[in-house]
Motif scaffolding. Sequence first.
Motif, PDB file in Angstrom:
ATOM      1  N   LEU A 128      12.366  -6.597  -2.191  1.00  0.00           N
ATOM      2  CA  LEU A 128      11.912  -5.211  -2.711  1.00  0.00           C
ATOM      3  C   LEU A 128      10.524  -4.841  -2.220  1.00  0.00           C
ATOM      4  O   LEU A 128      10.329  -3.660  -1.503  1.00  0.00           O
ATOM      5  N   LEU A 157      -1.343   4.048   2.415  1.00  0.00           N
ATOM      6  CA  LEU A 157      -1.388   3.040   3.611  1.00  0.00           C
ATOM      7  C   LEU A 157      -2.017   3.493   4.775  1.00  0.00           C
ATOM      8  O   LEU A 157      -2.920   2.775   5.532  1.00  0.00           O
ATOM      9  N   ARG A 159       7.811   2.751  -1.204  1.00  0.00           N
ATOM     10  CA  ARG A 159       8.997   3.661  -0.943  1.00  0.00           C
ATOM     11  C   ARG A 159      10.268   2.940  -1.654  1.00  0.00           C
ATOM     12  O   ARG A 159      10.339   1.596  -1.470  1.00  0.00           O
ATOM     13  N   VAL A 160      11.069   3.700  -2.390  1.00  0.00           N
ATOM     14  CA  VAL A 160      12.135   3.122  -3.060  1.00  0.00           C
ATOM     15  C   VAL A 160      13.552   3.476  -2.366  1.00  0.00           C
ATOM     16  O   VAL A 160      13.605   4.688  -2.096  1.00  0.00           O
ATOM     17  N   LEU A 161      14.444   2.941  -2.129  1.00  0.00           N
ATOM     18  CA  LEU A 161      15.430   3.209  -1.716  1.00  0.00           C
ATOM     19  C   LEU A 161      16.121   4.387  -2.272  1.00  0.00           C
ATOM     20  O   LEU A 161      16.235   4.243  -3.627  1.00  0.00           O
ATOM     21  N   ALA A 193       0.673  -1.245  -0.010  1.00  0.00           N
ATOM     22  CA  ALA A 193      -0.059  -0.040  -0.092  1.00  0.00           C
ATOM     23  C   ALA A 193       0.999   1.190   0.124  1.00  0.00           C
ATOM     24  O   ALA A 193       0.357   2.348  -0.204  1.00  0.00           O
ATOM     25  N   ARG A 194       2.070   1.000   0.305  1.00  0.00           N
ATOM     26  CA  ARG A 194       3.207   2.263   0.157  1.00  0.00           C
ATOM     27  C   ARG A 194       4.502   1.608  -0.579  1.00  0.00           C
ATOM     28  O   ARG A 194       4.825   0.342   0.099  1.00  0.00           O
ATOM     29  N   LYS A 250       5.840  -8.502   5.028  1.00  0.00           N
ATOM     30  CA  LYS A 250       5.503  -7.505   5.976  1.00  0.00           C
ATOM     31  C   LYS A 250       4.275  -6.650   5.055  1.00  0.00           C
ATOM     32  O   LYS A 250       3.063  -6.227   5.531  1.00  0.00           O
ATOM     33  N   TYR A 251       4.647  -6.170   3.759  1.00  0.00           N
ATOM     34  CA  TYR A 251       3.757  -5.349   2.849  1.00  0.00           C
ATOM     35  C   TYR A 251       2.497  -6.004   2.607  1.00  0.00           C
ATOM     36  O   TYR A 251       1.306  -5.669   2.627  1.00  0.00           O
TER      37      TYR A 251
HETATM   38  N1  COA Z   1       2.965  -2.249   3.953  1.00  0.00           N
HETATM   39  C1  COA Z   1       3.354  -2.065   5.453  1.00  0.00           C
HETATM   40  N2  COA Z   1       4.078  -1.512   6.187  1.00  0.00           N
HETATM   41  C2  COA Z   1       5.123  -0.755   5.348  1.00  0.00           C
HETATM   42  C3  COA Z   1       4.826  -0.391   3.867  1.00  0.00           C
HETATM   43  C4  COA Z   1       4.020  -1.161   3.425  1.00  0.00           C
HETATM   44  N3  COA Z   1       3.764  -1.144   1.954  1.00  0.00           N
HETATM   45  N4  COA Z   1       5.793   0.360   3.601  1.00  0.00           N
HETATM   46  C5  COA Z   1       6.557   0.744   4.853  1.00  0.00           C
HETATM   47  N5  COA Z   1       5.932   0.051   5.698  1.00  0.00           N
HETATM   48  C6  COA Z   1       6.421   0.303   6.991  1.00  0.00           C
HETATM   49  C7  COA Z   1       8.152  -0.003   7.222  1.00  0.00           C
HETATM   50  O1  COA Z   1       8.140  -1.333   7.315  1.00  0.00           O
HETATM   51  C8  COA Z   1       8.209   0.579   8.345  1.00  0.00           C
HETATM   52  O2  COA Z   1       7.661  -0.106   9.541  1.00  0.00           O
HETATM   53  P1  COA Z   1       8.613  -0.136  11.096  1.00  0.00           P
HETATM   54  O3  COA Z   1       8.716   1.370  11.468  1.00  0.00           O
HETATM   55  O4  COA Z   1       7.956  -1.015  11.773  1.00  0.00           O
HETATM   56  O5  COA Z   1      10.182  -0.555  10.579  1.00  0.00           O
HETATM   57  C9  COA Z   1       7.352   1.778   8.326  1.00  0.00           C
HETATM   58  O6  COA Z   1       6.416   1.391   7.557  1.00  0.00           O
HETATM   59  C10 COA Z   1       8.137   3.206   7.642  1.00  0.00           C
HETATM   60  O7  COA Z   1       8.480   2.846   6.239  1.00  0.00           O
HETATM   61  P2  COA Z   1       8.853   3.835   5.258  1.00  0.00           P
HETATM   62  O8  COA Z   1       8.128   5.212   5.079  1.00  0.00           O
HETATM   63  O9  COA Z   1       8.717   3.065   3.839  1.00  0.00           O
HETATM   64  O10 COA Z   1      10.342   4.173   5.466  1.00  0.00           O
HETATM   65  P3  COA Z   1      11.533   3.131   5.738  1.00  0.00           P
HETATM   66  O11 COA Z   1      12.038   3.901   7.044  1.00  0.00           O
HETATM   67  O12 COA Z   1      10.727   1.889   6.079  1.00  0.00           O
HETATM   68  O13 COA Z   1      12.377   2.954   4.564  1.00  0.00           O
HETATM   69  C11 COA Z   1      13.032   2.106   2.472  1.00  0.00           C
HETATM   70  C12 COA Z   1      12.170   3.532   3.157  1.00  0.00           C
HETATM   71  C13 COA Z   1      12.985   2.664   0.934  1.00  0.00           C
HETATM   72  C14 COA Z   1      14.335   2.194   3.009  1.00  0.00           C
HETATM   73  C15 COA Z   1      12.212   1.048   2.523  1.00  0.00           C
HETATM   74  O14 COA Z   1      10.788   1.275   2.121  1.00  0.00           O
HETATM   75  C16 COA Z   1      12.712  -0.087   1.747  1.00  0.00           C
HETATM   76  O15 COA Z   1      13.778  -0.736   2.284  1.00  0.00           O
HETATM   77  N6  COA Z   1      11.810  -0.617   0.627  1.00  0.00           N
HETATM   78  C17 COA Z   1      12.319  -1.533  -0.192  1.00  0.00           C
HETATM   79  C18 COA Z   1      13.338  -1.481  -1.192  1.00  0.00           C
HETATM   80  C19 COA Z   1      12.886  -0.855  -2.521  1.00  0.00           C
HETATM   81  O16 COA Z   1      13.529   0.129  -2.864  1.00  0.00           O
HETATM   82  N7  COA Z   1      11.937  -1.343  -2.877  1.00  0.00           N
HETATM   83  C20 COA Z   1      11.339  -0.826  -4.153  1.00  0.00           C
HETATM   84  C21 COA Z   1       9.764  -1.064  -4.130  1.00  0.00           C
HETATM   85  S1  COA Z   1       9.186  -0.740  -5.627  1.00  0.00           S
END
Ligand code: COA
Length: 247
Positions: free
Chosen positions: A200, A176, A118-120, A115-116, A204-205
């Motif tokens: 990626l 989210l 975020r990309v590294l 539902a969210r 958990k997502y």
């Molecule tokens: N569903 C449920 N939980 C989610 C979520 C989702 N779609 N997206 C983020 N969260 C959670 C995280 O796990 C984190 O939980 P925590 O505080 O219990 O650890 C919290 O929400 C904050 O998340 P976010 O705002 O995304 O920031 P982040 O500090 O987790 O880091 C990244 C951001 C980019 C480092 C991280 O999202 C990540 O590692 N992503 C995977 C790698 C990537 O680039 N993927 C590409 C996707 S297309």
Amino acid sequence: MERIRVSIDSKKVSVLKAKDVPIFYVHGSGCDASIWKNQLEEIGGFAIDLPNHGESDEAEVNSVEDYAFFVAKVVEQTAGRGVIAGHSLGGAIAQMVYLRHREVVKALVLIGTGARLRVLPQILEGLAKKSEETVRLVADMAFHKKEFVEAFAEVFSRNSEVLLKDLSVCDKFDILEDFRSGKISFEVPTIAIVGENDLLTPVKYSKFFAEFGNAELAIVENSGHMVMLESPKKLNEILKEFLKRVL
Ligand code: COA
């Protein structure tokens, strides 16, 4: 298998079709319809090349909402209604088709998505600099089964601009809190499917969709983000069982 072209706002969207099964597969960042080959062959359905991908025309697309418009139109102009099966960015698009164009959605399959999304930052920055190392990092993170990495590093390298644009679209996608607060929940049958080793879009997502979105959950053992290629037999089993119940 045949290729059909659907006209939408003077743009042609290319679709691979096999058997008249109303399931619409939506690929993820930097990919195209061909990643669904194993599902098309065994189950059938429609695999869409998103605008600016595969054999579809170029179009001004800047958000998940923009992509969802094209997907909803493809469904409307072919089967009328169907199951939307999206992977990664495609899974975000599937959610948005449900939120904005519910009339075309019978059920949802959300594969390796969230539902969210975020990309590294290092991935976005590296791709902007056209770094081969970053392209390889993305391919490496995408697969648990490493025999696929080489071929996909090449695909992503050829499409690195599209990949960057897609990942930037993912990075902005965030509904989210709407799930967490109960503002939205899936009112059509929905299954979230994820590889247990997905780096990626971690498990958990997908669990989040089960907790807050009213979705079923299926975790595929020994698979990374690219479940349709890494574990096609298991994914097809899950899809066939789900389709039997919802079609
Ligand atoms: N569903 C449920 N939980 C989610 C979520 C989702 N779609 N997206 C983020 N969260 C959670 C995280 O796990 C984190 O939980 P925590 O505080 O219990 O650890 C919290 O929400 C904050 O998340 P976010 O705002 O995304 O920031 P982040 O500090 O987790 O880091 C990244 C951001 C980019 C480092 C991280 O999202 C990540 O590692 N992503 C995977 C790698 C990537 O680039 N993927 C590409 C996707 S297309």
